[in-house]
Design an enzyme around this catalytic site. Structure first.
Site, PDB file in Angstrom:
ATOM      1  N   ARG A   1       8.141 129.643  11.138  1.00  0.00           N
ATOM      2  CA  ARG A   1       6.937 129.487  11.959  1.00  0.00           C
ATOM      3  C   ARG A   1       6.583 127.997  12.014  1.00  0.00           C
ATOM      4  O   ARG A   1       6.332 127.386  10.976  1.00  0.00           O
ATOM      5  CB  ARG A   1       5.790 130.288  11.321  1.00  0.00           C
ATOM      6  CG  ARG A   1       4.466 130.068  11.998  1.00  0.00           C
ATOM      7  CD  ARG A   1       3.319 130.889  11.399  1.00  0.00           C
ATOM      8  NE  ARG A   1       2.099 130.517  12.061  1.00  0.00           N
ATOM      9  CZ  ARG A   1       0.991 130.094  11.453  1.00  0.00           C
ATOM     10  NH1 ARG A   1       0.923 130.054  10.132  1.00  0.00           N
ATOM     11  NH2 ARG A   1      -0.051 129.738  12.156  1.00  0.00           N
TER      12      ARG A   1
ATOM     13  N   HIS B   1      -2.330 124.564  16.192  1.00  0.00           N
ATOM     14  CA  HIS B   1      -2.614 124.414  14.760  1.00  0.00           C
ATOM     15  C   HIS B   1      -3.413 123.122  14.614  1.00  0.00           C
ATOM     16  O   HIS B   1      -2.985 122.167  13.987  1.00  0.00           O
ATOM     17  CB  HIS B   1      -1.313 124.402  13.958  1.00  0.00           C
ATOM     18  CG  HIS B   1      -1.490 124.703  12.498  1.00  0.00           C
ATOM     19  ND1 HIS B   1      -0.838 125.721  11.844  1.00  0.00           N
ATOM     20  CD2 HIS B   1      -2.249 124.110  11.552  1.00  0.00           C
ATOM     21  CE1 HIS B   1      -1.172 125.744  10.562  1.00  0.00           C
ATOM     22  NE2 HIS B   1      -2.032 124.765  10.358  1.00  0.00           N
TER      23      HIS B   1
ATOM     24  N   GLU C   1      -5.980 130.001  12.525  1.00  0.00           N
ATOM     25  CA  GLU C   1      -7.228 129.860  11.764  1.00  0.00           C
ATOM     26  C   GLU C   1      -8.377 129.256  12.578  1.00  0.00           C
ATOM     27  O   GLU C   1      -8.858 128.156  12.278  1.00  0.00           O
ATOM     28  CB  GLU C   1      -6.983 129.025  10.506  1.00  0.00           C
ATOM     29  CG  GLU C   1      -5.909 129.605   9.599  1.00  0.00           C
ATOM     30  CD  GLU C   1      -5.731 128.799   8.310  1.00  0.00           C
ATOM     31  OE1 GLU C   1      -6.301 127.712   8.173  1.00  0.00           O
ATOM     32  OE2 GLU C   1      -5.000 129.288   7.418  1.00  0.00           O
TER      33      GLU C   1
ATOM     34  N   ASN D   1      -3.572 134.891   7.419  1.00  0.00           N
ATOM     35  CA  ASN D   1      -3.341 133.873   6.391  1.00  0.00           C
ATOM     36  C   ASN D   1      -4.222 134.226   5.205  1.00  0.00           C
ATOM     37  O   ASN D   1      -5.447 134.365   5.350  1.00  0.00           O
ATOM     38  CB  ASN D   1      -3.708 132.477   6.896  1.00  0.00           C
ATOM     39  CG  ASN D   1      -2.716 131.960   7.923  1.00  0.00           C
ATOM     40  OD1 ASN D   1      -1.745 132.645   8.257  1.00  0.00           O
ATOM     41  ND2 ASN D   1      -2.961 130.774   8.433  1.00  0.00           N
TER      42      ASN D   1
ATOM     43  N   TYR E   1      -5.114 133.238   1.138  1.00  0.00           N
ATOM     44  CA  TYR E   1      -4.952 132.331  -0.002  1.00  0.00           C
ATOM     45  C   TYR E   1      -5.754 132.761  -1.219  1.00  0.00           C
ATOM     46  O   TYR E   1      -5.312 132.597  -2.349  1.00  0.00           O
ATOM     47  CB  TYR E   1      -5.369 130.901   0.388  1.00  0.00           C
ATOM     48  CG  TYR E   1      -4.355 130.232   1.299  1.00  0.00           C
ATOM     49  CD1 TYR E   1      -3.301 129.503   0.772  1.00  0.00           C
ATOM     50  CD2 TYR E   1      -4.432 130.369   2.685  1.00  0.00           C
ATOM     51  CE1 TYR E   1      -2.349 128.901   1.593  1.00  0.00           C
ATOM     52  CE2 TYR E   1      -3.478 129.768   3.511  1.00  0.00           C
ATOM     53  CZ  TYR E   1      -2.443 129.044   2.957  1.00  0.00           C
ATOM     54  OH  TYR E   1      -1.497 128.464   3.770  1.00  0.00           O
TER      55      TYR E   1
ATOM     56  N   GLU F   1       0.738 132.996   6.595  1.00  0.00           N
ATOM     57  CA  GLU F   1       0.678 131.925   5.584  1.00  0.00           C
ATOM     58  C   GLU F   1       0.202 132.512   4.274  1.00  0.00           C
ATOM     59  O   GLU F   1      -0.695 133.361   4.242  1.00  0.00           O
ATOM     60  CB  GLU F   1      -0.337 130.831   5.957  1.00  0.00           C
ATOM     61  CG  GLU F   1       0.134 129.823   6.944  1.00  0.00           C
ATOM     62  CD  GLU F   1      -0.931 128.769   7.230  1.00  0.00           C
ATOM     63  OE1 GLU F   1      -1.716 128.402   6.324  1.00  0.00           O
ATOM     64  OE2 GLU F   1      -0.970 128.322   8.383  1.00  0.00           O
TER      65      GLU F   1
HETATM   66  O1  IFM Z   1      -2.221 123.399   5.036  1.00  0.00           O
HETATM   67  C1  IFM Z   1      -3.049 124.424   5.473  1.00  0.00           C
HETATM   68  C2  IFM Z   1      -2.590 124.949   6.816  1.00  0.00           C
HETATM   69  O2  IFM Z   1      -2.517 123.950   7.763  1.00  0.00           O
HETATM   70  C3  IFM Z   1      -3.546 125.995   7.316  1.00  0.00           C
HETATM   71  N1  IFM Z   1      -3.755 127.032   6.333  1.00  0.00           N
HETATM   72  C4  IFM Z   1      -4.056 126.607   4.987  1.00  0.00           C
HETATM   73  C5  IFM Z   1      -3.064 125.579   4.508  1.00  0.00           C
HETATM   74  C6  IFM Z   1      -3.413 125.122   3.074  1.00  0.00           C
HETATM   75  O3  IFM Z   1      -4.692 124.572   3.041  1.00  0.00           O
END
Ligand code: IFM
Length: 459
Positions: free
Chosen positions: A77, A121, A166, A295, A297, A361
């Site tokens: 990606r 992005h 995002e 995404n 985290y 992500e």
């Molecule tokens: O690096 C970023 C990415 O560009 C977008 N999502 C989160 C990642 C980590 O912060």
């Protein structure tokens, strides 16, 4: 956990984004993006760093594709830099900019790797920001035109398209807290930027469908598992607010065609939305998708707190406090909670049962040390990766329609306001020499994808 525990069609990939890796910011007719401008602003980026050189990927693209092939991924990606295709965000395509992405997609295909393109992005052409940026509705129309140019240029070889990455970050970090480009602090008006971003997505979907045979189209949202710190009503309300701003403000319009009214009230924006977010807009935004990109985290645990004095990324809810729970944390301070990934997949699936979900992500930054053997023994990143892949397997076992996983990121890169001080790569980059070296996490992924027993630490 083995690769063969996943369905054979499950796509394993890695992700990057244009401004974070490409460098060569003025090559071949590329115009300035808001990140070029923002990075020049004193104090905006840690240590005054910029994406001018980054990973020099624009010139080392073939080597990086070879690296992906060595790792054994199914898919890659990457994002297109809008100002490489249209320097000022309008007009005909810049053939030299397009050529780079065509060569990239062709080299991937030659090596049996499926390209997944993200159109936005975060690198808006600066000229469009000067004309109002995402607070101006016209930017959404410009985006749909740009999507058409990208589809005309790549649609014969690229079928997987992600409109936005995002939009929460673009809207609320870009226009509310101002820690991301364009660095504006417009408070609750950032929600208007969110609407125009979502409209841009909605207007681009039919353009992609028209121009790309067999297009598979989605949008990527950054979702958080959100929970209150305790069961007191004020904590529960704090969780409602943060879940609303981070998740529901995006998931609801995209998947159900309506905005969450409680969130618009929190923001004080209900009247603006009533006047400007028409039924036609919402019908566009809710255009049927082929997949939702998620995404993930971390998880947020929240409680009532004192009102922040600095511009907040959560306008209207600036008094909410983000509580640390004692869970292990990454260098970003983000708590490591693999089971939260299942929460967010369930949250999405509840709104659109059966819609394929793709983790577009997931990854972690830790303080990497290059050992005397020249390798980064990043056991924490390796565990993060392994545990989140296990959560994916678990999600599938629970019946969630998860069809792919992209780790963030292929290589260390420009981590926005943090500059180069945060490394998310599975491959280490020496920024002096641009040498790439597999970290232990990368070796683990390679062994996993080739389904060999890994002797790398962390098992
Ligand atoms: O690096 C970023 C990415 O560009 C977008 N999502 C989160 C990642 C980590 O912060």
């Amino acid at each position: 956990m083995l690769r063969s525990d996943f369905p054979p069609s499950f796509a394993f990939g890695l992700a990057t984004a244009a401004y974070q890796i490409e460098g060569s910011v003025s090559a071949d007719g590329r115009g300035d993006s808001i990140w070029d401008t923002f990075a020049r602003r004193p104090g905006a980026i840690a240590d005054g760093q910029t994406g001018e050189i980054a990973d020099d990927h624009y010139r080392r693209m073939s080597d990086d594709v070879a690296l992906l092939a060595e790792l054994g991924v199914d898919a890659y990606r990457f994002s297109i830099s809008w100002p490489r295709l249209q320097a000022d965000g309008t007009g005909p395509v810049n053939p030299r900019g397009l050529d780079f992405y065509r060569r990239l997609a062709e080299e991937l295909l030659d090596r049996g790797i499926t390209p997944w393109v993200t159109l936005y992005h975060w690198d808006l052409p600066q000229a469009l920001e000067d004309a109002g940026g995402w607070l101006d509705r016209d930017t959404a129309r410009r985006f749909a035109e740009y999507a058409g140019l990208a589809a005309d240029g790549l649609g014969d070889i690229v079928t997987n398209w992600i409109t936005l990455n995002e939009p929460w970050c673009s809207a609320f970090l870009g226009y509310a807290s101002g820690v991301h480009a364009p660095g504006r602090t417009e408070g609750s008006h950032a929600a208007r930027a969110a609407h125009h971003l979502l409209l841009a997505h909605g207007l681009a979907v039919p353009v992609l469908r028209e121009k790309v045979p067999d297009a598979s189209v989605g949008v990527t949202l950054n979702l958080y598992s959100v929970r209150p710190d305790g069961d007191q009503p004020a904590a529960v309300d704090a969780a409602r607010r943060i879940d609303g701003l981070s998740n529901r403000l995006f998931l609801d319009p995209v998947l159900t065609g309506s905005y969450p009214l409680d969130v618009l009230d929190d923001l004080g924006e209900a009247e603006w939305f009533a006047r400007n977010a028409s039924a036609a807009d919402l019908a566009s935004i809710a255009a049927p998708l082929d997949f939702l990109g998620v995404n993930y985290y971390s998880r947020h645990t929240v409680a009532p707190g004192v009102v922040e004095t600095e511009a907040s990324a959560y306008p209207g809810s600036a008094s909410v406090e983000f509580v640390t729970t004692g869970a292990p944390r990454t260098q970003m301070g983000w708590e490591v909670v693999p089971e939260g990934l299942i929460d967010v997949l369930e949250m999405a699936s509840a709104r659109a049962p059966g819609l394929p979900l793709v983790v577009t992500e997931n990854g972690s930054a830790f303080e990497d040390v290059v050992s005397s053997d020249g390798v980064v023994h990043d056991s924490e990143r390796l565990e993060y990766l392994r545990d989140h892949l296990a959560a994916c397997a678990n999600a599938i076992a629970r019946g969630l329609p998860l069809t792919g996983y992209f780790g963030w990121s292929l290589i260390d890169n420009f981590e926005w306001a943090w500059g180069y001080s945060r490394r998310f790569g599975l491959v280490h980059v020496d920024y002096e020499t641009q040498q790439r070296t597999l970290k232990d996490s990368g070796s683990w992924l390679k062994a996993f994808l080739h389904e060999r027993d890994s002797s790398v630490s962390g098992d």
